[in-house]
Motif scaffolding. Structure first.
Motif, short mmCIF file in Angstrom:
data_model
loop_
_atom_site.label_atom_id
_atom_site.label_comp_id
_atom_site.label_asym_id
_atom_site.label_seq_id
_atom_site.Cartn_x
_atom_site.Cartn_y
_atom_site.Cartn_z
N LEU A 37 46.08 90.11 21.91
CA LEU A 37 46.38 89.93 23.33
C LEU A 37 47.83 89.47 23.54
CD1 LEU A 37 43.09 88.29 24.68
CD2 LEU A 37 43.90 90.62 25.09
N LEU A 38 48.35 88.68 22.59
CA LEU A 38 49.75 88.27 22.67
C LEU A 38 50.66 89.48 22.55
CD1 LEU A 38 51.85 86.01 22.85
CD2 LEU A 38 51.71 85.79 20.35
N LEU A 39 50.32 90.38 21.63
CA LEU A 39 51.10 91.62 21.48
C LEU A 39 51.00 92.47 22.74
CD1 LEU A 39 50.20 92.55 17.79
CD2 LEU A 39 52.41 91.76 18.64
N ILE A 40 49.78 92.55 23.31
CA ILE A 40 49.59 93.31 24.55
C ILE A 40 50.44 92.71 25.67
CG2 ILE A 40 47.93 93.84 26.39
CD1 ILE A 40 45.80 94.18 24.23
N GLY A 41 50.43 91.36 25.77
CA GLY A 41 51.23 90.69 26.79
C GLY A 41 52.72 90.97 26.62
N SER A 42 53.19 90.95 25.38
CA SER A 42 54.61 91.21 25.09
C SER A 42 54.98 92.64 25.49
CB SER A 42 54.89 91.00 23.60
OG SER A 42 54.58 89.69 23.21
N VAL A 43 54.10 93.58 25.13
CA VAL A 43 54.35 94.99 25.48
C VAL A 43 54.33 95.18 27.00
CG1 VAL A 43 53.46 97.35 25.31
CG2 VAL A 43 53.48 95.88 23.29
N GLY A 174 55.13 102.31 24.91
CA GLY A 174 54.47 101.04 25.27
C GLY A 174 53.03 101.24 25.68
N LEU A 175 52.76 102.27 26.48
CA LEU A 175 51.38 102.56 26.91
C LEU A 175 50.51 102.92 25.70
CD1 LEU A 175 52.01 104.66 30.15
CD2 LEU A 175 50.99 102.39 30.03
N GLY A 176 51.09 103.68 24.77
CA GLY A 176 50.36 104.04 23.56
C GLY A 176 50.02 102.83 22.71
N ILE A 177 50.98 101.91 22.59
CA ILE A 177 50.75 100.69 21.81
C ILE A 177 49.66 99.84 22.45
CG2 ILE A 177 51.79 98.50 21.09
CD1 ILE A 177 54.44 100.03 20.76
N VAL A 178 49.71 99.68 23.78
CA VAL A 178 48.70 98.90 24.50
C VAL A 178 47.31 99.51 24.28
CG1 VAL A 178 47.83 98.29 26.79
CG2 VAL A 178 50.23 97.93 26.24
N LEU A 183 41.95 99.08 21.66
CA LEU A 183 40.93 99.64 20.77
C LEU A 183 40.68 98.71 19.58
CD1 LEU A 183 41.91 103.43 20.72
CD2 LEU A 183 39.88 102.41 21.76
N LEU A 184 41.77 98.14 19.05
CA LEU A 184 41.63 97.19 17.94
C LEU A 184 40.83 95.96 18.37
CD1 LEU A 184 42.37 96.22 15.09
CD2 LEU A 184 44.50 95.31 16.03
N SER A 185 41.11 95.45 19.57
CA SER A 185 40.38 94.29 20.10
C SER A 185 38.90 94.61 20.26
CB SER A 185 40.96 93.87 21.46
OG SER A 185 42.32 93.54 21.35
#
Length: 300
Positions: A37-43, A174-178, A183-185
């Motif tokens: 979620l931290l990575l998602i927030g950063s992205v 960025g959308l792809g990474i999110v 999916l990982l979460s």
């Protein structure tokens, strides 16, 4: 209503019991979800700024259209304007008469051109054409150049279009990474709840024997997943809340130049902070729902 409250309290208690029994597994899932979620927030923070920068660049990007010298009367100017407006990528057309063109030249090249004011003005009438999609500005410029009455067209050039294309590419990445992180979460919480369910298979069989519905059996696991997602979102929210504020202050509210102004911390706290919390709750809830339903479907 009392029955519903009792059921809810039972589900809550059962969820906490499950988390306590598998505390290390839950802690591992909470930690992994927190990092994700931290990575998602950063992205999301990067994505918001890239979108803002891209819109800001495109908003001011225009094609300078110079008309032929014989296009002087209002009817002829309006006809060319109407033809340009018909092009799909054109959002707005602003008239710039020859006097305004001269003033822009004086501002850009120096006061020596003031001598051409009045009847000595050699310039033609022109337009400033704004586009909807900056990445197609080259094609739009070529289409405008073909219109009768147009002498020449010019825009920011390859450097501007390359910048816009780069910003658009960053948004897509960025959308792809999110999407991958979400999916990982889901996978992490799904596995945690699946393990919890497997360890309670005997209890589930007893509940089914006494007539418990699938909803009654699966709800505590869904509540457990929601709590895992919620707890996993706490640390990322706090890091975004305080970390971005420190970053904003250290950069004085801008990235390199005033052209790239950063969002105020209050905006990031509201939009990204709440997104992290809701993402944690939704991911936890849906992953648990999938795990519980799959198990109950297999064990009919």
């Amino acid at each position: 209503m009392i029955k519903g409250l009792r059921t809810f309290l039972y589900e809550l208690k059962y969820a906490f019991v499950g988390m306590k029994r598998h505390i290390m597994l839950c802690f591992s899932a909470i930690s992994a979800i927190g990092i994700t979620l931290l990575l998602i927030g950063s992205v999301l923070i990067i994505g918001l700024h890239v979108n803002y920068f891209s819109n800001d660049v495109q908003k001011d990007l225009s094609i300078h259209v110079v008309l032929n010298e014989d296009i002087v009367d209002e009817a002829s100017i309006e006809k060319v304007k109407a033809d340009i407006s018909k092009i799909k990528n054109v959002s707005k057309v602003e008239v710039s008469d020859k006097d305004n063109e001269l003033e822009l030249m004086i501002k850009e090249k120096g006061e020596a051109f003031k001598a051409y004011r009045g009847d000595a003005n050699p310039l033609s009438n022109a337009f400033f054409v704004y586009v909807k999609n900056a990445s197609s500005i080259r094609k739009t410029s070529a289409q405008i150049r073909k219109i009768e009455g147009v002498s020449s067209t010019a825009f920011g050039g390859d450097s501007v279009t390359s910048l816009v294309e780069m910003l658009n590419m960053i948004q897509k990445i960025g959308l792809g990474i999110v999407a991958l992180l979400i999916l990982l979460s889901l996978y992490l919480i799904y596995n945690t709840i699946k393990t919890t369910i497997d360890s309670r298979s005997d209890e589930i069989m007893i509940m089914r024997t006494v007539g418990a519905t699938n909803g009654f059996i699966s709800n505590p696991f869904i509540v457990e997943g929601i709590f895992i997602g919620l707890l996993g979102s706490v640390v990322p929210y706090l890091l975004v809340h305080f970390g971005y504020e420190k970053l904003y202050e250290s950069l004085d509210g801008k990235l390199f130049t005033p052209m790239f102004s950063l969002f105020k911390p209050s905006v990031i706290r509201f939009e990204v902070g709440l997104s992290i919390i809701f993402a944690g709750i939704l991911i936890g809830g849906f992953a648990s729902l999938f795990a519980a339903r799959k198990y109950l479907k297999m064990k009919r």
